[in-house]
Scaffold this active site. Structure first.
Site, short mmCIF file in Angstrom:
data_model
loop_
_atom_site.label_atom_id
_atom_site.label_comp_id
_atom_site.label_asym_id
_atom_site.label_seq_id
_atom_site.Cartn_x
_atom_site.Cartn_y
_atom_site.Cartn_z
N ASP A 111 0.85 -1.19 0.00
CA ASP A 111 0.00 0.00 0.00
C ASP A 111 0.88 1.24 0.00
O ASP A 111 1.84 1.33 0.78
CB ASP A 111 -0.92 0.01 1.22
CG ASP A 111 -2.06 1.00 1.07
OD1 ASP A 111 -2.50 1.22 -0.07
OD2 ASP A 111 -2.52 1.54 2.08
N HIS A 118 -3.58 14.25 0.45
CA HIS A 118 -3.77 13.40 1.63
C HIS A 118 -2.57 13.50 2.56
O HIS A 118 -2.72 13.67 3.78
CB HIS A 118 -4.00 11.95 1.20
CG HIS A 118 -4.07 10.98 2.34
ND1 HIS A 118 -5.10 10.97 3.24
CD2 HIS A 118 -3.22 9.99 2.72
CE1 HIS A 118 -4.90 10.00 4.14
NE2 HIS A 118 -3.75 9.40 3.84
N GLU A 184 -10.33 4.16 3.58
CA GLU A 184 -9.39 4.80 2.68
C GLU A 184 -9.80 4.43 1.26
O GLU A 184 -9.74 3.26 0.88
CB GLU A 184 -7.94 4.38 2.96
CG GLU A 184 -7.41 4.95 4.26
CD GLU A 184 -5.91 4.78 4.43
OE1 GLU A 184 -5.31 4.00 3.67
OE2 GLU A 184 -5.35 5.43 5.33
N GLU A 186 -9.17 3.98 -2.39
CA GLU A 186 -7.93 3.77 -3.13
C GLU A 186 -8.20 3.05 -4.45
O GLU A 186 -9.26 2.47 -4.67
CB GLU A 186 -6.94 2.94 -2.30
CG GLU A 186 -6.66 3.53 -0.92
CD GLU A 186 -5.48 2.86 -0.23
OE1 GLU A 186 -4.67 2.21 -0.93
OE2 GLU A 186 -5.38 2.98 1.00
N ASP A 218 -9.06 0.40 2.03
CA ASP A 218 -8.09 -0.07 3.00
C ASP A 218 -8.53 0.41 4.38
O ASP A 218 -8.08 1.43 4.88
CB ASP A 218 -6.69 0.45 2.66
CG ASP A 218 -5.60 -0.23 3.46
OD1 ASP A 218 -5.77 -1.43 3.77
OD2 ASP A 218 -4.60 0.42 3.77
N ARG A 222 -7.71 4.13 13.27
CA ARG A 222 -6.80 5.26 13.43
C ARG A 222 -6.19 5.36 14.83
O ARG A 222 -5.04 5.80 14.97
CB ARG A 222 -7.54 6.57 13.11
CG ARG A 222 -8.07 6.66 11.69
CD ARG A 222 -6.97 6.58 10.67
NE ARG A 222 -7.48 6.82 9.31
CZ ARG A 222 -6.77 6.70 8.21
NH1 ARG A 222 -5.51 6.31 8.28
NH2 ARG A 222 -7.31 6.95 7.03
N GLN A 225 -3.56 2.63 14.98
CA GLN A 225 -2.48 3.04 14.09
C GLN A 225 -1.60 4.12 14.72
O GLN A 225 -0.37 4.07 14.66
CB GLN A 225 -3.06 3.54 12.77
CG GLN A 225 -2.02 3.98 11.75
CD GLN A 225 -2.68 4.56 10.49
OE1 GLN A 225 -3.90 4.58 10.35
NE2 GLN A 225 -1.85 5.04 9.58
N LYS A 238 -4.00 -1.61 10.32
CA LYS A 238 -4.28 -1.76 8.89
C LYS A 238 -4.53 -3.19 8.46
O LYS A 238 -5.16 -3.43 7.43
CB LYS A 238 -3.09 -1.23 8.08
CG LYS A 238 -2.84 0.26 8.20
CD LYS A 238 -3.78 1.03 7.31
CE LYS A 238 -3.33 2.46 7.15
NZ LYS A 238 -4.17 3.20 6.20
N THR A 242 -8.78 -5.43 4.03
CA THR A 242 -8.76 -4.54 2.87
C THR A 242 -9.74 -5.12 1.87
O THR A 242 -9.59 -6.28 1.46
CB THR A 242 -7.36 -4.45 2.23
OG1 THR A 242 -6.43 -3.95 3.19
CG2 THR A 242 -7.37 -3.55 1.01
N THR A 328 -4.63 6.49 -0.01
CA THR A 328 -5.84 7.29 -0.01
C THR A 328 -5.82 8.34 -1.12
O THR A 328 -4.85 9.08 -1.27
CB THR A 328 -6.03 7.99 1.34
OG1 THR A 328 -6.01 7.02 2.38
CG2 THR A 328 -7.34 8.75 1.39
N GLU A 342 -9.77 12.80 7.19
CA GLU A 342 -9.66 14.12 6.58
C GLU A 342 -11.00 14.85 6.53
O GLU A 342 -11.07 16.06 6.77
CB GLU A 342 -9.10 13.99 5.17
CG GLU A 342 -7.70 13.43 5.10
CD GLU A 342 -7.36 13.04 3.69
OE1 GLU A 342 -6.83 13.90 2.95
OE2 GLU A 342 -7.63 11.89 3.29
#
Length: 397
Positions: A111, A118, A184, A186, A218, A222, A225, A238, A242, A328, A342
């Site tokens: 990834d 981003h 995310e 992607e 994905d 948070r 993480q 993570k 996915t 992202t 975001e």
């Protein structure tokens, strides 16, 4: 280009697209097909080729780019020429009547972190007193090696993960289900032809190795993480899931979507120059059916060709079924941001939905769908399908 198959007006699944997937007709084992309109064509039957009777795209993808082109030409002819109608019509099934599966067996998963908008947003949120980008970001495509075993098909429920996290002001970490579950949006690239170890893949050989494109979500925890990622990067925040879309759009279907990449300053090192594989894709993120963002893939700073070149420049090989994702996708304004991190500025500015409810991060029961389209030949449209997941409560530990 026209087809004798009844394709609804405005469909992005015309004969210019023909994405590949793996499906199971009622009472039959899974096999490879291509989508045309609201139908899927059984390739093993239509082409009388047993490679498509496999429950995964991998055996076909491993045959290489010349074979991919030949098969695409054959399928276009079958679906465009009325002479083939009587034979091919029997190999068509309504998409609504079949079960879609993970389209390929994922070998490795990488990834990236290739959206300038981003990366700058994340830097401003978490390092407000520093430059938003780390010194290496404009010199190489930053990425990490993910977990291939938890790449799942669209529609697979996403169980809220648990792990360690430390709340602001706490001296010690806590353990439990994530409180900041995120998405995310992607775009993923699927490797068909493998490379040899110690032989890097140059940017101009991208299309010889990459079979096609999927959409990715994905999922990210948070809080987990944020606690774990220093000093080695993402891990449990993570690796739990996915999701990818069921249709792999071949690169050949995206010729009309190729555009000039964004300007890169400073100029990359020689091995990253060229390989113009920027794509004009528009993503759409829906939360419980409501559109909350439309991220533009055309704004991505690093291209997929550069990502593949960087991935292999140290001599690492790629294998059939490898998946590497863009990171992202976010644009310059709030309505183009590809994550709740975001969109809500790390939870400080909640997203207000049409029913009056608010979200900072995902709640149990929330359903997220990411879709995308691209320009097709003429005034046509290429539909990349969608990838969906619904959040289920954490399991007791």
């Amino acid at each position: 280009m026209t087809t004798w198959v009844a394709v609804p007006a405005g469909s992005g699944f015309g004969v210019d697209n023909l994405p590949y997937g793996v499906y199971s007709p009622p009472g039959a084992p899974p096999r490879v097909g291509v989508r045309i309109g609201n139908h899927v064509l059984d390739l093993a039957a239509a082409l009388d080729d047993p490679v498509f009777a496999a429950p995964t795209l991998n055996p076909f993808m491993a045959q290489g780019s010349r074979r991919w082109r030949t098969v695409r030409e054959q399928v276009v002819e079958l679906l465009s020429d009325e002479r083939h109608r009587a034979r091919v019509d029997a190999a068509l099934s309504p998409v609504a009547a079949v079960v879609l599966s993970l389209p390929f067996a994922v070998a490795d998963f990488v990834d990236y972190y290739s959206s300038l908008h981003h990366a700058c947003n994340v830097g401003r949120m978490f390092r407000p007193d520093e430059e938003p980008l780390k010194p290496n970001w404009r010199h190489l495509p930053v990425g990490y090696h993910g977990r291939s075993g938890t790449v799942v098909a669209s529609g697979t429920p996403i169980v809220r993960p648990a792990g360690q996290w430390r709340a602001p002001g706490d001296d010690a970490p806590s353990f439990g289900p994530t409180r900041r579950l995120d998405i995310e949006a992607e775009v993923g690239f699927v490797v068909g032809s493998p490379s040899r170890m110690s032989q890097p893949v140059p940017v101009d050989r991208f299309a010889e190795h990459v079979f096609g494109v999927v959409l990715c979500n994905d999922w990210s925890a948070r809080d987990i993480q944020a606690w774990e990622y220093v000093p080695l990067g993402p891990y449990l925040g993570k690796s739990f899931a996915t999701s990818i879309s069921p249709w792999v759009v071949p690169l050949a279907a995206l010729d009309a979507a190729r555009i000039r990449p964004v300007a890169q300053d400073p100029e990359p090192l020689p091995y990253l120059r060229g390989g113009d594989w920027a794509l004009d894709l528009t993503l759409e993120v829906r939360l419980n059916g409501e559109v909350v963002s439309r991220p533009p893939f055309a704004d991505m700073y690093w291209t997929a060709a550069q990502q593949l070149a960087h991935m292999t420049v140290n001599g690492a090989s790629v294998r059939t079924g490898d998946l590497f994702a863009s990171g992202t996708v976010s644009g310059a304004v709030r309505e183009q941001r590809g994550s709740l991190l975001e969109l809500t500025w790390n939870g400080t500015d909640p997203l207000v939905l049409a029913d009056g409810s608010t979200r900072t991060f995902l709640e149990d029961g929330d359903m997220v769908t990411i879709a995308a389209t691209a320009p097709g030949a003429g005034a046509g449209l290429i539909d990349l399908g969608d990838v969906t997941g619904t959040i289920k409560p954490a399991r007791p530990i």
